[in-house]
Structures are given as C-alpha cells and as structure tokens.
Design an enzyme around this catalytic site. Structure first.
Site, short mmCIF file in Angstrom:
data_model
loop_
_atom_site.label_atom_id
_atom_site.label_comp_id
_atom_site.label_asym_id
_atom_site.label_seq_id
_atom_site.Cartn_x
_atom_site.Cartn_y
_atom_site.Cartn_z
N SER A 60 -1.50 -22.11 -18.53
CA SER A 60 -2.88 -21.84 -19.00
C SER A 60 -3.03 -20.56 -19.80
CB SER A 60 -3.82 -21.75 -17.80
OG SER A 60 -4.43 -22.98 -17.61
N LYS A 63 -4.31 -20.82 -23.20
CA LYS A 63 -5.72 -21.09 -23.54
C LYS A 63 -6.33 -19.99 -24.41
CE LYS A 63 -6.38 -24.31 -19.76
NZ LYS A 63 -6.45 -24.45 -18.33
N TYR A 188 -1.06 -29.97 -26.75
CA TYR A 188 -1.49 -29.22 -25.55
C TYR A 188 -0.33 -29.11 -24.55
CZ TYR A 188 -3.96 -28.21 -21.18
OH TYR A 188 -4.34 -27.66 -19.97
N TYR A 239 -9.52 -18.53 -13.49
CA TYR A 239 -10.05 -19.76 -12.88
C TYR A 239 -11.34 -19.48 -12.13
CZ TYR A 239 -5.16 -21.20 -13.68
OH TYR A 239 -3.95 -21.46 -14.22
N VAL A 257 -0.53 -21.68 -14.07
CA VAL A 257 0.09 -22.24 -12.86
C VAL A 257 1.61 -22.09 -12.85
CG1 VAL A 257 -1.80 -23.84 -12.32
CG2 VAL A 257 0.11 -24.61 -13.77
N1 GLU Z 1 -0.46 -27.40 -18.19
C1 GLU Z 1 -1.33 -27.16 -17.08
C2 GLU Z 1 -2.36 -28.26 -16.93
O1 GLU Z 1 -2.92 -28.67 -17.87
C3 GLU Z 1 -2.00 -25.85 -17.25
C4 GLU Z 1 -2.87 -25.52 -16.09
C5 GLU Z 1 -2.93 -24.10 -15.74
O2 GLU Z 1 -1.99 -23.31 -15.91
O3 GLU Z 1 -3.99 -23.76 -15.24
O4 GLU Z 1 -2.64 -28.73 -15.89
#
Ligand code: GLU
Length: 303
Positions: A60, A63, A188, A239, A257
């Site tokens: 993430s 992002k 993605y 989060y 994650v």
């Molecule tokens: N590739 C992970 C997903 O889309 C990223 C989630 C994350 O790190 O929060 O679930």
C-alpha cells in the site's frame, strides 16, 4: 543517531512477536515476522539499524505514489473531482460501498478502492505505459534506479486478488474507471509488488519532508502536491489506525501489508521501517512502536 536507532530497535524487537504476517496474499505469508529494520534519511546524512537492507514488497505504500503522479499529471482539483480525502474509518480492503452509484467523497486514495481509481488517472496511452511511468517515477522518488517487481508476489496477488477485482468492477460500474478493468488491475498488482528496502522508503519520505525538492536541489514534485500528500497521509495513511497514530506519533506516514512504513517529518527527515508482523488493521506492530519511541525522543510530532 545510529546508536539511538539501534537502541530503539532492540527495545522494540520483542513486539515483532505480537504481529502476524499477512497471508491473504499467499506469497506474503512466507515473510519472517522476526525481521525488523529502520533507516533515517536527512540532509546531513543517513542512519540505520537492523534489517534495513532486506527487500520486501511496497504494497500500500504505492498508494501515495499513485496519488502524486495523478496530481502531477492532472492537478489536485481534477483528482479531488474523482476521489475524496475524508478518512473512511473502514479497513483498507472494505467493499461495503453499497450505493446505487458510488459517491466519490466516500472513497479515499489511501484505501484500495480509491487507490485503484487514482491509478487509472495516471496519464498513459496504454496500461503498459502507465506501469512504466509509475515504476520510473518510483525509481526517481526513491533515488533507486534498480527497483523491480517481485514476480512471485505479483503472480500470487493476481491469482487471489478477487476482492480488489470486485472493487475495480464496482468502480467501472460507476463510471470511475475508463478502460479495461483487468489491465488496470494488472498495473495495480504489479506496482504493489515493487521490491523496496527501508532506505528506499526513507528517501521517498525525505523528498516529502523537503516538500518535493531532492538533496541536489531539483524539484521533483510540485510543492502544493507534496503538502497535499502529507495532509492526506496524516489523516488516512495508517489505515483505520490513522487517528491513533496521529496522537501517538504525529507525522505523515503510510504503511503496507508487506510490513513497511514510509514516514516523513516535514523539514527534518524521511523514515523507512520494515517489520512484517502486522496488527489487525494491517500496520506493522514493531514498526509503530519504533516510530512512537523515535517521535518521543526526537520530538517529531507536527502537532
Ligand atoms: N496489494 C495489497 C492489496 O491490494 C495492498 C494492501 C495494503 O498494503 O494495504 O490488498
């Protein structure tokens, strides 16, 4: 500073056992939750401790990279016409966006649904080009031209990422994705699988801390985009634990994650963290502890 980092890391090492590695992407379950590393980048020099050079996938923490490049390409107002900036208070992969039509102000670029939408705003004539531009941009802001994707993690998420697929089709149904859903998801998934180290994340943090100017004085990100991004990270980068993090650490940060955290203390430093044992919200347990201690000792909180 190296001594400080080493001491903080050793004091927090025990917390690695309180976390659990992510296993909803099967390949991530292979991580060793006992690993722990930290890297601090400043204009005066770099400092590190522990497993700072151990590669892991960015997840993430990509992002903010989507958001930065989308803002550079289109301007902040255009991006804000597509996604909101309010913290959702929902888990990162929440799917309960049950509206006849998705409302843009309900989706935040730091949760999966918003990030997939923002990824699609990065300008390109094809999704291969979109991926190439995003990877090149990531190399630039981390100062690491050797970045590449972890093919196993990429394949693993592509095979099992049906919730993200559902979110993307929800976006498509609401007219928030223009081209092929599967191709955009591929970008993605591939970008979530870029392998980084704590040093890469700290360098990215330092660029944000310096509001978009690198150590050679070159402007890489417009100042207003860096300020915008830091604000979004402060309210929703951790989060649905962002509020608590603001009260205990108090700096802009984004977790993933894979166990990474990228943080920046405006005007002072970039910080990269790795420790793959996660709490229930998806944040690195020992990583947050290290940031709490560091923030306390160096008075990092921006509040
Ligand atoms: N590739 C992970 C997903 O889309 C990223 C989630 C994350 O790190 O929060 O679930």
């Amino acid at each position: 500073m190296n001594e400080t980092l080493k001491r903080i890391l050793e004091n927090c090492r025990r917390y690695t056992l309180n976390g659990h590695v992510a296993d909803y992407i099967p390949e991530l379950a292979k991580a060793n939750r006992e690993e722990i590393g930290i890297f601090v980048a400043t204009a005066e020099g770099d400092y590190c401790a522990g497993d700072w050079d151990k590669p892991f996938t960015i997840q993430s923490i990509v992002k903010p990279i989507f958001l930065m490049l989308a803002a550079i390409d289109n301007g902040i107002d255009f991006v804000k016409d597509h996604v909101g900036v309010e913290a959702t208070g929902k888990p990162f992969n929440a799917i309960d966006y049950a509206e006849p039509l998705l409302l843009k102000e309900h989706i935040n670029p730091m949760v999966n649904i918003g990030a997939i939408a923002v990824c699609g705003l990065v300008k390109a004539s094809s999704n291969e080009e979109r991926f190439r531009r995003l990877l090149d941009f990531t190399k630039k802001i981390t100062g690491n031209p050797l970045l590449e994707i972890d093919k196993e993690v990429y394949e693993s998420e592509k095979k099992t990422g049906n919730k993200n697929r559902a979110l993307a089709y929800l976006l498509k149904n609401s007219g928030m994705i223009y081209g092929s859903v599967e191709e955009l998801l591929d970008v993605y998934f591939a970008m979530c699988s870029v392998k980084v180290t704590c040093k890469d994340l700290a360098n990215m943090g330092l660029l944000l801390a310096n509001r978009g100017v690198d150590l050679c004085g070159e402007r890489i990100i417009p100042r207003e985009d860096a300020v915008f991004l830091n604000a979004v990270l402060t309210t929703s980068g951790m989060y649905d634990g962002s509020g608590e993090f603001a009260t205990t650490v108090g700096i802009p940060a984004k977790s993933g994650v894979g166990g990474g955290i990228m943080a920046d203390c405006p005007g002072r430093m970039g910080i990269g963290i790795y420790s793959p044992g996660l709490d229930k919200k998806g944040n690195s347990v020992a990583g947050i502890k290290m940031l709490e201690k560091l923030s306390e000792e160096l008075e990092l909180s921006i509040f």
